[in-house]
Scaffold this motif. Structure first.
Motif, PDB file in Angstrom:
ATOM      1  N   ALA B 153     -22.917 -23.220  36.382  1.00 49.33           N
ATOM      2  CA  ALA B 153     -23.634 -22.193  37.155  1.00 49.33           C
ATOM      3  C   ALA B 153     -25.127 -22.468  37.180  1.00 49.33           C
ATOM      4  N   ARG B 154     -25.712 -22.244  38.331  1.00 49.54           N
ATOM      5  CA  ARG B 154     -27.160 -22.454  38.463  1.00 49.54           C
ATOM      6  C   ARG B 154     -27.946 -21.168  38.219  1.00 49.54           C
ATOM      7  N   SER B 155     -27.237 -20.065  38.125  1.00 46.90           N
ATOM      8  CA  SER B 155     -27.907 -18.775  37.972  1.00 46.90           C
ATOM      9  C   SER B 155     -27.858 -18.305  36.522  1.00 46.90           C
ATOM     10  N   ASP B 156     -28.753 -17.378  36.169  1.00 43.27           N
ATOM     11  CA  ASP B 156     -28.694 -16.743  34.851  1.00 43.27           C
ATOM     12  C   ASP B 156     -27.786 -15.515  34.896  1.00 43.27           C
ATOM     13  N   TYR B 157     -27.352 -15.128  36.103  1.00 43.96           N
ATOM     14  CA  TYR B 157     -26.465 -13.964  36.237  1.00 43.96           C
ATOM     15  C   TYR B 157     -25.071 -14.461  36.605  1.00 43.96           C
ATOM     16  N   LEU B 158     -24.118 -14.247  35.712  1.00 37.68           N
ATOM     17  CA  LEU B 158     -22.763 -14.735  35.934  1.00 37.68           C
ATOM     18  C   LEU B 158     -21.821 -13.549  36.115  1.00 37.68           C
ATOM     19  N   VAL B 159     -21.151 -13.494  37.244  1.00 33.66           N
ATOM     20  CA  VAL B 159     -20.136 -12.462  37.459  1.00 33.66           C
ATOM     21  C   VAL B 159     -18.771 -13.133  37.286  1.00 33.66           C
ATOM     22  N   CYS B 160     -18.051 -12.744  36.245  1.00 29.14           N
ATOM     23  CA  CYS B 160     -16.775 -13.409  35.934  1.00 29.14           C
ATOM     24  C   CYS B 160     -15.612 -12.514  36.358  1.00 29.14           C
ATOM     25  N   ILE B 161     -14.728 -13.069  37.168  1.00 30.61           N
ATOM     26  CA  ILE B 161     -13.544 -12.300  37.590  1.00 30.61           C
ATOM     27  C   ILE B 161     -12.297 -13.147  37.376  1.00 30.61           C
ATOM     28  N   ASP B 162     -11.145 -12.481  37.357  1.00 28.93           N
ATOM     29  CA  ASP B 162      -9.887 -13.203  37.195  1.00 28.93           C
ATOM     30  C   ASP B 162      -9.457 -13.841  38.515  1.00 28.93           C
ATOM     31  N   GLY B 163      -8.540 -14.798  38.397  1.00 28.02           N
ATOM     32  CA  GLY B 163      -8.107 -15.552  39.572  1.00 28.02           C
ATOM     33  C   GLY B 163      -7.243 -14.773  40.541  1.00 28.02           C
ATOM     34  N   ASP B 164      -6.870 -13.542  40.190  1.00 32.80           N
ATOM     35  CA  ASP B 164      -6.065 -12.742  41.114  1.00 32.80           C
ATOM     36  C   ASP B 164      -6.743 -11.411  41.433  1.00 32.80           C
ATOM     37  N   ALA B 165      -8.048 -11.341  41.201  1.00 31.44           N
ATOM     38  CA  ALA B 165      -8.777 -10.079  41.397  1.00 31.44           C
ATOM     39  C   ALA B 165      -9.634 -10.136  42.665  1.00 31.44           C
ATOM     40  N   LEU B 166      -9.709  -9.016  43.350  1.00 33.17           N
ATOM     41  CA  LEU B 166     -10.499  -8.967  44.592  1.00 33.17           C
ATOM     42  C   LEU B 166     -11.759  -8.142  44.372  1.00 33.17           C
ATOM     43  N   LEU B 167     -12.903  -8.785  44.570  1.00 32.87           N
ATOM     44  CA  LEU B 167     -14.180  -8.069  44.430  1.00 32.87           C
ATOM     45  C   LEU B 167     -14.388  -7.156  45.625  1.00 32.87           C
ATOM     46  N   ASP B 168     -14.853  -5.950  45.367  1.00 33.90           N
ATOM     47  CA  ASP B 168     -15.256  -5.053  46.438  1.00 33.90           C
ATOM     48  C   ASP B 168     -16.542  -5.610  47.060  1.00 33.90           C
ATOM     49  N   PRO B 169     -16.792  -5.366  48.353  1.00 32.61           N
ATOM     50  CA  PRO B 169     -17.956  -5.987  48.988  1.00 32.61           C
ATOM     51  C   PRO B 169     -19.300  -5.715  48.298  1.00 32.61           C
ATOM     52  N   ASP B 170     -19.462  -4.532  47.695  1.00 38.52           N
ATOM     53  CA  ASP B 170     -20.747  -4.200  47.059  1.00 38.52           C
ATOM     54  C   ASP B 170     -20.753  -4.440  45.552  1.00 38.52           C
ATOM     55  N   ALA B 171     -19.638  -4.909  45.022  1.00 43.85           N
ATOM     56  CA  ALA B 171     -19.483  -4.960  43.559  1.00 43.85           C
ATOM     57  C   ALA B 171     -20.549  -5.824  42.886  1.00 43.85           C
ATOM     58  N   VAL B 172     -20.878  -6.953  43.501  1.00 47.17           N
ATOM     59  CA  VAL B 172     -21.838  -7.872  42.868  1.00 47.17           C
ATOM     60  C   VAL B 172     -23.208  -7.202  42.741  1.00 47.17           C
ATOM     61  N   ASN B 173     -23.643  -6.515  43.784  1.00 46.23           N
ATOM     62  CA  ASN B 173     -24.944  -5.829  43.717  1.00 46.23           C
ATOM     63  C   ASN B 173     -24.966  -4.806  42.585  1.00 46.23           C
ATOM     64  N   TYR B 174     -23.903  -4.010  42.527  1.00 43.21           N
ATOM     65  CA  TYR B 174     -23.882  -2.941  41.523  1.00 43.21           C
ATOM     66  C   TYR B 174     -23.803  -3.497  40.098  1.00 43.21           C
ATOM     67  N   ILE B 175     -22.989  -4.539  39.912  1.00 43.85           N
ATOM     68  CA  ILE B 175     -22.759  -4.982  38.533  1.00 43.85           C
ATOM     69  C   ILE B 175     -23.937  -5.798  37.989  1.00 43.85           C
ATOM     70  N   VAL B 176     -24.681  -6.439  38.878  1.00 46.52           N
ATOM     71  CA  VAL B 176     -25.815  -7.253  38.412  1.00 46.52           C
ATOM     72  C   VAL B 176     -27.092  -6.405  38.275  1.00 46.52           C
ATOM     73  N   ALA B 177     -27.146  -5.280  38.981  1.00 39.86           N
ATOM     74  CA  ALA B 177     -28.367  -4.462  38.975  1.00 39.86           C
ATOM     75  C   ALA B 177     -28.868  -4.126  37.560  1.00 39.86           C
ATOM     76  N   PRO B 178     -28.009  -3.696  36.621  1.00 40.52           N
ATOM     77  CA  PRO B 178     -28.531  -3.406  35.272  1.00 40.52           C
ATOM     78  C   PRO B 178     -29.086  -4.649  34.568  1.00 40.52           C
ATOM     79  N   LEU B 179     -28.505  -5.819  34.846  1.00 39.76           N
ATOM     80  CA  LEU B 179     -29.012  -7.054  34.226  1.00 39.76           C
ATOM     81  C   LEU B 179     -30.415  -7.364  34.740  1.00 39.76           C
TER      82      LEU B 179
END
Lengths: 153, 442
Positions: B153-179
């Protein structure tokens, strides 16, 4: 998004009946509990100390009291945390990002981070034994036709 | 060797405590604990969930408001470790590539798959510039796959999901915001929502994830420490992972372990209920049993790993989590002892203090337990309905969920706890093939 795979009618009916049975059991418990309370109070409007439900009620009230106290403690703790807590800084925060514990040189790290497709080989004890960058994205799945670019350790 | 002695002692204490209580006091005390401990925990979870919602969550913006944006739009890396995901991998990757955040790379780590996943991922990479593929030449397990993804990864923010999970369109924004906003936050766990709702087991788990897991996470956040992040969706700060040595290779549940490692190093772990991730769960008893045994073993492993060092003053804020785990385990053995005494009482004459006359809760207690569980589900519907407006439709099916939850907990702990405590030494954790819902019969 939600997956509802069609099932046999028997399976669906079984689920529906089992759930209905659960609700009936719940209602039975509810009415039996209410009856126990009413019977305990009786015609005089006072509960007899000999009624078996009285100690149960006392124990229940005791546990509920503890639960409420715990909830209050939790709320008070949260309030305190929000106003007084100074975030303890994580120990040893520094800039040693990247290769810690991976036996990779900075060059190898850059190779991995810059490539679109990489194959990583591991030794039996889990260390990285070698890296291969795959140049053609359209290649097949076998790994024999790719040129190794780096070998670590 | 010391670890093995400690594990044996812990097992003896866990087995002996309920028996000791019965011998020193009476079986009545044991029965009260068995009946009222779930009630007590339920009250705590309801209170914690309501606190979290009243003080924070209800004020947080949700649709139709846009998700948070970050100054400079930093790169975010989505890591997807996969093993034999030819069936679900494409859907997962396409959902990750479709999230609303503009500066994103998706790294899929193919951990020695044998079902054609590798070819699928490379085909997708030819079409999508933001997709990168890491092949592990031999299967190494999820923790190693995540480690390799973190390296790449080139980023310091890593969003890890399982291989059968579907991210909601806004999920990345919300989950990284506290970081982004809080430098002391090491990880943020998201809100998994169940997709598989074909059987009663699937539907019961909808209630469980909202009423139990969701409320527990909120309560733990109110307290300030989290027992575990959800392995299926969590964002990490790479710097924090680097400091604690990344994911452990010998833990059955790498998510519980990394949560404890981060919090022991004083990194905060947050819960973000708006970071939705749609997941597949087992819909058969066999699948559910396998999954829950793994979870129970993971909890016991982490407990054993931390038991000798967690009592240092600097880790004091983790003590309530340890105590809760201990009480839940003691509850399991207390329940088992109650059943054993009830059966024994039918075969031989027991001392009066050890007799268990009734195995089911008295009617009044049963009613209170049942009502409390429904109140718990009602609270969770109140809180969670904005993320899933149709959640109340699941109400009919959830009547069995408290029973199923505590019963599954009971049997998996009875099986897993002694297994972990008596195991000679820890082994590398490898992938197991989970049940991802039922298939349509042809």
């Amino acid at each position: 998004m939600i997956i509802t795979t069609p099932r046999s009618a028997a399976g669906s009916i079984f689920d529906a009946l089992l759930t209905a049975f659960g609700w009936l059991g719940f209602l039975y418990l509810l009415f039996q509990g209410a009856n126990a309370i009413l019977a305990a109070y009786g015609a005089s409007g006072m509960a007899s100390l000999n009624d078996p439900f009285i100690p149960t009620l006392e124990t229940l009230l005791f546990y509920l009291l503890i639960a409420c106290i715990n909830a209050l403690v939790l709320g008070a703790w949260m309030k305190w945390r929000r106003t007084h807590e100074i975030h303890e800084q994580p120990r040893g925060r520094g800039d040693r990002l990247g290769t810690a514990g991976f036996t990779l040189s900075p060059d190898q790290l850059h190779h991995v981070q810059d490539s679109r497709v990489t194959i990583i080989h591991h030794s039996a004890d889990g260390d990285i034994a070698g890296l291969e960058e795959v140049n053609s994205l359209a290649r097949a799945t076998d790994h024999d036709d790719v040129a190794p670019i780096a070998r670590a350790a | 060797m010391t670890d093995r002695i400690i594990a044996l002692l812990v097992l003896c204490v866990m087995l002996g405590t309920p028996l000791g209580v019965t011998l020193m006091l009476t079986s009545h005390v044991l029965l009260n604990f068995v009946f009222f401990y779930p009630l007590f925990m339920s009250a705590l979870w309801i209170a914690g969930g309501l606190f979290f919602w009243l003080i924070w969550e209800r004020k947080w913006r949700w649709r139709p408001y846009p998700p948070p944006a970050f100054e400079g739009t930093p790169l975010i890396s989505v890591l997807i470790p996969c093993h034999n995901e030819a069936e679900h991998g494409e859907e997962t990757i396409m959902a990750a590539l479709a999230v609303a955040y503009p500066n994103l790379e998706v790294i899929v780590i193919n951990d020695g798959s044998t079902d054609g996943s590798g070819a699928l991922f490379e085909r997708l990479a030819t079409r999508h510039e933001r997709l990168r593929v890491i092949h592990l030449a031999q299967n190494q397990g999820k923790a190693m796959a995540l480690r390799m993804g973190a390296i790449a990864a080139r980023s310091d923010y890593l969003v890890c999901i399982d291989g059968d999970a579907l991210l909601d369109p806004d999920a990345v924004n919300y989950i990284v915001a506290p970081l982004v906003a809080h430098p002391h936050v090491g990880a943020v766990t998201g809100n998994p929502r169940i997709r598989t709702r074909s059987t009663l087991l699937g539907r019961i788990q909808v209630g469980e994830f909202s009423s139990i897991i969701g409320l527990i996470k909120r309560t733990q956040r109110v307290y300030g420490q989290v027992f575990t992040v959800s392995g299926v969706i969590t964002a990490f700060r790479k710097q924090a992972l680097d400091q604690v040595g990344y994911w452990s290779l010998d833990m059955v549940t790498e998510d519980i372990d990394i949560t404890w490692k981060l919090q022991r190093a004083h990194w905060a772990v947050f819960y973000e209920p708006r970071a939705l991730c749609w997941i597949l769960m087992p819909e058969t008893l066999r699948g559910l049993w396998k999954q829950r045994v793994r979870w129970a073993q993971g909890g016991a492993e982490v407990f054993l790993k931390n038991i000798s060092t967690i009592w240092r003053w600097e880790h004091r804020r983790l003590w309530p989590l340890v105590i809760e785990f201990l009480l839940s385990t003691v509850w399991t053995f207390a329940f088992a002892l109650t059943v054993a005494l009830w059966i024994a009482g039918r075969l031989v004459a027991l001392p009066e203090a050890m007799q268990v006359a009734l195995l089911l809760p008295p009617s009044f207690t049963g009613m209170v337990l049942a009502v409390t569980c429904l109140v718990q589900f009602g609270v969770s519907v109140l809180i969670d309905r904005r993320y899933e407006p149709s959640l109340a439709h699941a109400l009919y099916w959830i009547i069995w969920y408290p029973f199923a939850y505590w019963l599954i907990n009971l049997f998996t702990t009875l099986f897993s706890f002694p297994t972990v405590m008596l195991r000679i030494r820890r082994r590398r954790a490898r992938w197991t093939s989970p049940d991802r819902g039922i298939k349509e019969s042809t």
